[in-house]
Motif scaffolding. Structure first.
Motif, PDB file in Angstrom:
ATOM      1  N   LEU A   1       0.825  -1.207   0.000  1.00  0.00           N
ATOM      2  CA  LEU A   1       0.000   0.000   0.000  1.00  0.00           C
ATOM      3  C   LEU A   1       0.858   1.256   0.000  1.00  0.00           C
ATOM      4  N   THR A   2       1.877   1.292   0.871  1.00  0.00           N
ATOM      5  CA  THR A   2       2.715   2.494   0.951  1.00  0.00           C
ATOM      6  C   THR A   2       3.514   2.699  -0.330  1.00  0.00           C
ATOM      7  N   ARG A   3       4.012   1.603  -0.903  1.00  0.00           N
ATOM      8  CA  ARG A   3       4.741   1.755  -2.167  1.00  0.00           C
ATOM      9  C   ARG A   3       3.792   2.161  -3.304  1.00  0.00           C
ATOM     10  N   GLY A   4       2.539   1.687  -3.224  1.00  0.00           N
ATOM     11  CA  GLY A   4       1.557   2.115  -4.215  1.00  0.00           C
ATOM     12  C   GLY A   4       1.272   3.603  -4.112  1.00  0.00           C
ATOM     13  N   ILE A   5       1.136   4.091  -2.871  1.00  0.00           N
ATOM     14  CA  ILE A   5       0.936   5.529  -2.668  1.00  0.00           C
ATOM     15  C   ILE A   5       2.138   6.306  -3.184  1.00  0.00           C
ATOM     16  N   THR A   6       3.337   5.767  -2.932  1.00  0.00           N
ATOM     17  CA  THR A   6       4.545   6.426  -3.440  1.00  0.00           C
ATOM     18  C   THR A   6       4.513   6.532  -4.952  1.00  0.00           C
ATOM     19  N   ASN A   7       4.138   5.461  -5.613  1.00  0.00           N
ATOM     20  CA  ASN A   7       4.098   5.477  -7.076  1.00  0.00           C
ATOM     21  C   ASN A   7       3.051   6.458  -7.609  1.00  0.00           C
TER      22      ASN A   7
ATOM     23  N   LEU B   1       4.683  14.541  -8.969  1.00  0.00           N
ATOM     24  CA  LEU B   1       5.897  15.156  -8.440  1.00  0.00           C
ATOM     25  C   LEU B   1       7.013  15.145  -9.474  1.00  0.00           C
ATOM     26  N   GLN B   2       7.216  14.002 -10.148  1.00  0.00           N
ATOM     27  CA  GLN B   2       8.242  13.946 -11.180  1.00  0.00           C
ATOM     28  C   GLN B   2       7.901  14.863 -12.348  1.00  0.00           C
ATOM     29  N   TRP B   3       6.595  14.978 -12.646  1.00  0.00           N
ATOM     30  CA  TRP B   3       6.190  15.890 -13.715  1.00  0.00           C
ATOM     31  C   TRP B   3       6.565  17.331 -13.356  1.00  0.00           C
ATOM     32  N   ALA B   4       6.320  17.731 -12.097  1.00  0.00           N
ATOM     33  CA  ALA B   4       6.665  19.082 -11.664  1.00  0.00           C
ATOM     34  C   ALA B   4       8.184  19.285 -11.661  1.00  0.00           C
ATOM     35  N   ILE B   5       8.934  18.266 -11.213  1.00  0.00           N
ATOM     36  CA  ILE B   5      10.401  18.371 -11.200  1.00  0.00           C
ATOM     37  C   ILE B   5      10.941  18.498 -12.617  1.00  0.00           C
ATOM     38  N   ASP B   6      10.413  17.684 -13.536  1.00  0.00           N
ATOM     39  CA  ASP B   6      10.860  17.763 -14.927  1.00  0.00           C
ATOM     40  C   ASP B   6      10.504  19.111 -15.541  1.00  0.00           C
ATOM     41  N   LEU B   7       9.313  19.608 -15.248  1.00  0.00           N
ATOM     42  CA  LEU B   7       8.870  20.878 -15.828  1.00  0.00           C
ATOM     43  C   LEU B   7       9.715  22.045 -15.345  1.00  0.00           C
ATOM     44  N   LEU B   8      10.055  22.062 -14.055  1.00  0.00           N
ATOM     45  CA  LEU B   8      10.731  23.224 -13.484  1.00  0.00           C
ATOM     46  C   LEU B   8      12.249  23.086 -13.423  1.00  0.00           C
ATOM     47  N   ALA B   9      12.754  21.860 -13.262  1.00  0.00           N
ATOM     48  CA  ALA B   9      14.172  21.721 -12.935  1.00  0.00           C
ATOM     49  C   ALA B   9      14.990  20.888 -13.903  1.00  0.00           C
ATOM     50  N   LYS B  10      14.436  19.803 -14.441  1.00  0.00           N
ATOM     51  CA  LYS B  10      15.285  18.855 -15.160  1.00  0.00           C
ATOM     52  C   LYS B  10      14.980  18.725 -16.642  1.00  0.00           C
ATOM     53  N   GLY B  11      13.748  18.932 -17.045  1.00  0.00           N
ATOM     54  CA  GLY B  11      13.373  18.664 -18.424  1.00  0.00           C
ATOM     55  C   GLY B  11      13.033  17.194 -18.629  1.00  0.00           C
TER      56      GLY B  11
ATOM     57  N   ASN C   1      13.404   6.236   0.880  1.00  0.00           N
ATOM     58  CA  ASN C   1      14.236   7.445   0.791  1.00  0.00           C
ATOM     59  C   ASN C   1      14.046   8.064  -0.590  1.00  0.00           C
ATOM     60  N   SER C   2      13.061   8.958  -0.709  1.00  0.00           N
ATOM     61  CA  SER C   2      12.720   9.518  -2.012  1.00  0.00           C
ATOM     62  C   SER C   2      12.076  10.878  -1.827  1.00  0.00           C
ATOM     63  N   PRO C   3      11.972  11.665  -2.901  1.00  0.00           N
ATOM     64  CA  PRO C   3      11.278  12.955  -2.796  1.00  0.00           C
ATOM     65  C   PRO C   3       9.832  12.829  -2.348  1.00  0.00           C
ATOM     66  N   VAL C   4       9.177  11.693  -2.663  1.00  0.00           N
ATOM     67  CA  VAL C   4       7.784  11.516  -2.244  1.00  0.00           C
ATOM     68  C   VAL C   4       7.687  11.477  -0.718  1.00  0.00           C
ATOM     69  N   SER C   5       8.633  10.828  -0.052  1.00  0.00           N
ATOM     70  CA  SER C   5       8.632  10.807   1.413  1.00  0.00           C
ATOM     71  C   SER C   5       8.733  12.220   1.971  1.00  0.00           C
ATOM     72  N   GLY C   6       9.635  13.012   1.388  1.00  0.00           N
ATOM     73  CA  GLY C   6       9.757  14.399   1.822  1.00  0.00           C
ATOM     74  C   GLY C   6       8.496  15.196   1.566  1.00  0.00           C
ATOM     75  N   MET C   7       7.847  14.940   0.430  1.00  0.00           N
ATOM     76  CA  MET C   7       6.617  15.665   0.103  1.00  0.00           C
ATOM     77  C   MET C   7       5.499  15.316   1.083  1.00  0.00           C
ATOM     78  N   LEU C   8       5.347  14.024   1.423  1.00  0.00           N
ATOM     79  CA  LEU C   8       4.300  13.611   2.346  1.00  0.00           C
ATOM     80  C   LEU C   8       4.568  14.141   3.758  1.00  0.00           C
ATOM     81  N   ALA C   9       5.837  14.114   4.185  1.00  0.00           N
ATOM     82  CA  ALA C   9       6.176  14.692   5.490  1.00  0.00           C
ATOM     83  C   ALA C   9       5.863  16.184   5.513  1.00  0.00           C
TER      84      ALA C   9
END
Length: 659
Positions: free
Chosen positions: A71-77, A83-93, A210-218
Motif C-alpha cells: 500500500l505504501t509503495r503504491g501511494i509512493t508510485n 511530483l516527477q512531472w513538476a520536477i521535470d517541468l521546473l528543474a530537469k526537463g 528514501n525519495s522525494p515523495v517521502s519528503g513531500m508527504l512529510a
C-alpha cells in the motif's frame, strides 16, 4: 458615647488555601531536592518501572511495514507521477529514449519563470510587488541556485494543494461536527504542530522509502494544521445573515457550504493558504535529509562541511523564494474577486495569465536554440561565498579571545548550573508543581492533562534528556522575552524604528533554521552556547511583533482618557499601555517558547545532549520507536507550555475584563 478599645490584640490575616497548598508543595519538593535519600524513587525515576513504549512503537511500525508495504509503495508510485512531472517541468526537463536518438524536451526557461513571477506580482500588487518578485527570482538565478530552487518549488507546487484540499475537508468536518473537532481533530492538530519536524521523517522513511515523495508527504502532514484551523475560523466568521440568505434561496446543505459559506470566508482561507506555503517551505528544507533534495540539501551539505559562504547563499535563496511566495499569497488574499463580464472569452478575462503563459512558451522554445535561455550563463553568475568566509575568519582572528571568554562565562556561570539544577530536580516534584499550576489556572481538566504529559517524560526513561531540553529552551525563551519585549516597546514608540525593524524581522522569520547555526558554529564552535544563540535569533521574532502590535492596538479612547486624567508618559506606559497589552505579549511569549523548542531539536546537530539527540540517533538508525517516543516527549513539553501560558493569559484577560 463609647470609645473603641485600642488595646485589643490585632489578629493576623488568615493564609489563603491556595497559598498554603503552594507553600507545602514547594517545601516538600525542596526537601526531596536537598535530601534525595528520603525517597530516591521520587527523585530519579526507577529503571525497573520504565514502560517500553519505544519498543511497542517499533513493533507496530515493523508490522505495518511488513503487511502494508504494497500500500505504501503504491501511494509512493501514485504521488511520484505528479511530483516527477513538476520536477521535470521546473528543474530537469524531459528525456525520452536513449542514445543518439533520445528526445530531450527542455525545462521552463529561467527567464520565462522570472517574467511569470513579475507578472503575478503586478497582477496582485502592482509595480512594487512586481519589482520585488523579479528581484528575488533574479537573485536566485544570478547566485547559481536556480536548479536547486526549482526542485524546492516543485515540491511546494505539489504538497501545498494537497495540504489545502485535505485541510479544507478536515476543517469542514470540524465545523459541522464540533464534538469531532474537540475530541479528535484539535488534539491531533496540537500534536502535529508541536511534534519536532525530524520526528516526521522516521515513519516516512520506513514506510515510503528514501525519495522525494517521502519528503513531500512529510511536508504535507507538517504544513496541514494551519489550513484546518483557518477553515474552521473562516466558516465560523461568516455572518448569520449570509447563512440565512442561503437557507432562504433554497440551497441544500452542500450547496450552502460550497456556494455561500466557503466563498464568504475566502479572505481567512487565503491566510491559511499563506501559512501552509510558509510551513511547507520550512519543512521541505528538513525533508532534504530523506531524499527531497533542493535548496535544503545544499544548506545541509554546507552545514556538514562548515562552508559558511555556500550555506548562506543557499539559505538566502530560500529567503528570496519565501518572500516571493509569502508576498504573492498575501496579496492574492487581499484581492477581491473580479466582476464577471458577459461575452468575454478566456483570454479577455485573464490577460495577465495569458501573457505569462505566452512568455513561458516563447522563452522555453528559444531555450532549445539559445543556451542563455536554458541555463543562467556562467559569465553573469556571482558569488559572495568568499566574502562570508573572509568575514568570519577576520572576526575569529581579531576577537577570538573575547568570544571565548564570553562563551566560557556563559557555560560556567549560567548554563551549566541551570542544567545541573533541572537534571537533578525530582521528577515527582516537577509533576506535582506543574499539576498544581494547571489546577490553579484552569481547573482539574488542565491539571490532569499536564500531569499525564509531564509524567510521560519520566515513565519512558527520558527524564534527564527532557530536562536538558527544557533548560536550554527555557533559557533561550527568557532571553528572547527580555530583549524581544524591549525591542517591541521601542518599535511601538517609534514609527521610524518600526519601519527599519520590519524587513529585519521578515528576514529572520523566513531564514531557514540551518542558516542560523552555520555562522554561530564558526564563531562559538559546537555546544550549548551555540545552540542558545542560534535559538534566540530564530525565536525572538514573535516576542517583538506581538509586543509592538499589543501596544499599538490599544484603543485611542483609552489613551485619551488616561491623558485627560493627568497621566505622565511614564504612568501612561506602566499603568495603561503595558497592562492592556500584556495578554498579547503573553501570546508572543507562547509562540517564542514553541519556536525555541523546535530550534533546540535541530541544534542537536551541533552537539547538544537532549531529546533532539535521541531523534537524530533514531533517524540515523531508522528506529521509529525511539524517534517517535522522543518526538512525543518534545511535543508534550510544548503542549504543556502552550496550555499553561494560554490559561494564564485567559485568566489575566478575565481579571482585566478583556475576555
Amino acid at each position: 458615647m463609647t470609645v473603641a478599645d485600642t488595646t485589643a490584640p490585632i489578629r493576623p490575616s488568615a493564609i489563603s488555601t491556595p497559598t498554603l497548598i503552594w507553600t507545602v508543595a514547594i517545601a516538600v519538593v525542596a526537601i526531596l531536592y536537598l535530601v534525595p535519600s528520603i525517597a530516591p524513587w521520587a527523585v530519579k525515576y526507577p529503571d525497573a518501572a520504565i514502560i517500553p513504549i519505544s519498543k511497542w512503537i517499533s513493533i507496530i511500525m515493523a508490522w505495518l511495514k511488513s503487511n502494508f508495504m504494497w500500500l505504501t509503495r503504491g501511494i509512493t508510485n501514485v504521488f511520484n507521477v505528479p511530483l516527477q512531472w513538476a520536477i521535470d517541468l521546473l528543474a530537469k526537463g524531459w528525456k525520452s529514449g536513449y542514445g543518439p536518438n533520445a528526445v530531450v524536451l527542455p525545462r521552463l526557461s529561467w527567464i520565462g519563470v522570472c517574467a511569470a513571477f513579475a507578472i503575478a506580482g503586478y497582477k496582485f500588487g502592482g509595480w512594487r510587488l512586481s519589482a520585488l518578485a523579479a528581484a528575488c527570482m533574479l537573485y536566485i538565478a544570478l547566485f547559481g541556485q536556480w536548479t536547486s530552487a526549482m526542485l524546492t518549488l516543485a515540491l511546494i507546487v505539489i504538497s501545498v494543494p494537497l495540504c489545502v484540499i485535505v485541510g479544507l475537508m478536515l476543517g469542514v468536518v470540524a465545523f459541522r461536527k464540533p464534538w469531532i473537532d474537540r475530541t479528535i481533530i484539535q488534539p491531533m492538530l496540537d500534536l502535529m504542530q508541536t511534534m519536532p519536524t525530524f520526528a516526521y521523517l522516521i515513519p516516512m522513511l520506513l514506510l515510503f522509502g528514501n525519495s522525494p515523495v517521502s519528503g513531500m508527504l512529510a511536508t504535507a502532514i507538517f504544513a496541514m494544521p494551519p489550513m484546518v484551523r483557518a477553515t474552521v475560523l473562516a466558516l465560523k466568521r461568516v455572518p448569520h445573515e449570509i447563512d440565512d440568505f442561503g437557507e432562504m434561496v433554497g440551497c441544500t446543505q452542500r450547496q450552502k457550504l460550497w456556494w455561500v459559506l466557503v466563498p464568504s470566508g475566502r479572505a481567512t482561507l487565503m491566510v491559511g493558504v499563506n501559512q501552509v506555503i510558509m510551513l511547507a517551505l520550512n519543512m521541505v528544507i528538513i525533508s532534504s535529509m530523506i531524499g527531497a533534495g533542493g535548496l535544503g540539501y545544499d544548506v545541509l551539505l554546507a552545514l556538514r562541511a562548515l562552508k559558511i559562504g555556500q550555506g548562506m547563499e543557499a539559505g538566502l535563496a530560500i529567503v528570496a523564494l519565501a518572500i516571493v511566495l509569502d508576498r504573492l499569497s498575501q496579496a492574492a488574499a487581499r484581492q477581491r474577486p473580479a466582476m464577471h463580464v458577459q461575452d468575454q472569452n478566456f483570454i479577455q478575462r485573464n490577460p495577465m495569465l495569458t501573457l505569462a503563459v505566452a512568455i513561458l512558451a516563447v522563452t522555453t522554445i528559444l531555450s532549445v536554440y539559445v543556451p542563455a535561455f536554458a541555463a543562467v550563463p556562467a559569465a553573469i553568475k556571482v558569488s559572495t561565498a568568499p566574502y562570508w568566509k573572509a568575514a568570519v575568519d577576520w572576526i575569529n582572528i581579531h576577537f577570538f579571545d573575547a568570544i571565548e571568554a564570553f562563551r566560557t562565562f556563559l557555560l560556567l556561570y549560567i548554563l551549566n548550573p541551570i542544567r545541573d539544577f533541572l537534571v537533578d530536580f525530582p521528577w515527582l516534584g516537577m509533576v506535582l508543581l506543574v499539576g498544581l499550576a494547571g489546577y490553579r489556572l484552569s481547573g482539574v481538566r488542565l491539571a490532569v492533562l499536564v500531569v499525564l504529559m509531564t509524567s510521560f517524560c519520566a515513565v519512558t526513561g527520558l527524564w534527564e534528556k527532557s530536562m536538558a531540553t527544557l533548560y536550554l529552551c527555557g533559557v533561550s525563551a527568557i532571553i528572547c522575552a527580555v530583549f524581544g519585549i524591549a525591542i517591541g516597546i521601542l518599535a511601538s514608540r517609534s514609527d521610524r524604528f518600526a519601519a527599519f525593524l520590519t524587513p529585519v524581522l521578515d528576514t529572520l522569520q523566513t531564514l531557514p533554521s540551518f542558516c542560523f547555526i552555520i555562522p554561530v558554529v564558526m564563531l562559538f564552535r559546537v555546544g550549548d552556547v551555540t545552540a542558545m544563540i542560534a535559538t534566540v535569533l530564530f525565536a525572538i521574532v514573535p516576542a517583538i511583533r506581538y509586543t509592538n502590535h499589543g501596544i499599538r492596538q490599544i484603543p485611542e479612547s483609552l489613551i485619551e482618557a488616561a491623558t485627560v486624567s493627568g497621566c505622565t508618559p511614564r504612568q501612561m506606559f506602566w499603568r495603561v499601555q503595558l497592562p492592556l497589552a500584556l495578554p498579547e505579549i503573553m501570546l508572543g511569549i507562547n509562540q517564542t517558547v514553541l519556536l525555541a523548542l523546535s530550534m533546540i531539536i535541530i541544534c542537536a546537530m551541533i552537539g547538544t545532549r537532549d531529546l533532539g539527540q535521541e531523534v537524530f540517533i533514531a533517524l540515523a538508525k531508522a528506529d521509529a520507536g525511539r524517534g517517535l517516543t522522543a518526538g512525543f516527549a518534545i511535543a508534550f513539553i510544548g503542549i504543556v507550555s502552550d496550555r499553561l501560558i494560554r490559561a494564564s493569559t485567559d485568566r489575566l484577560q478575565s481579571r482585566m475584563g478583556l475576555s
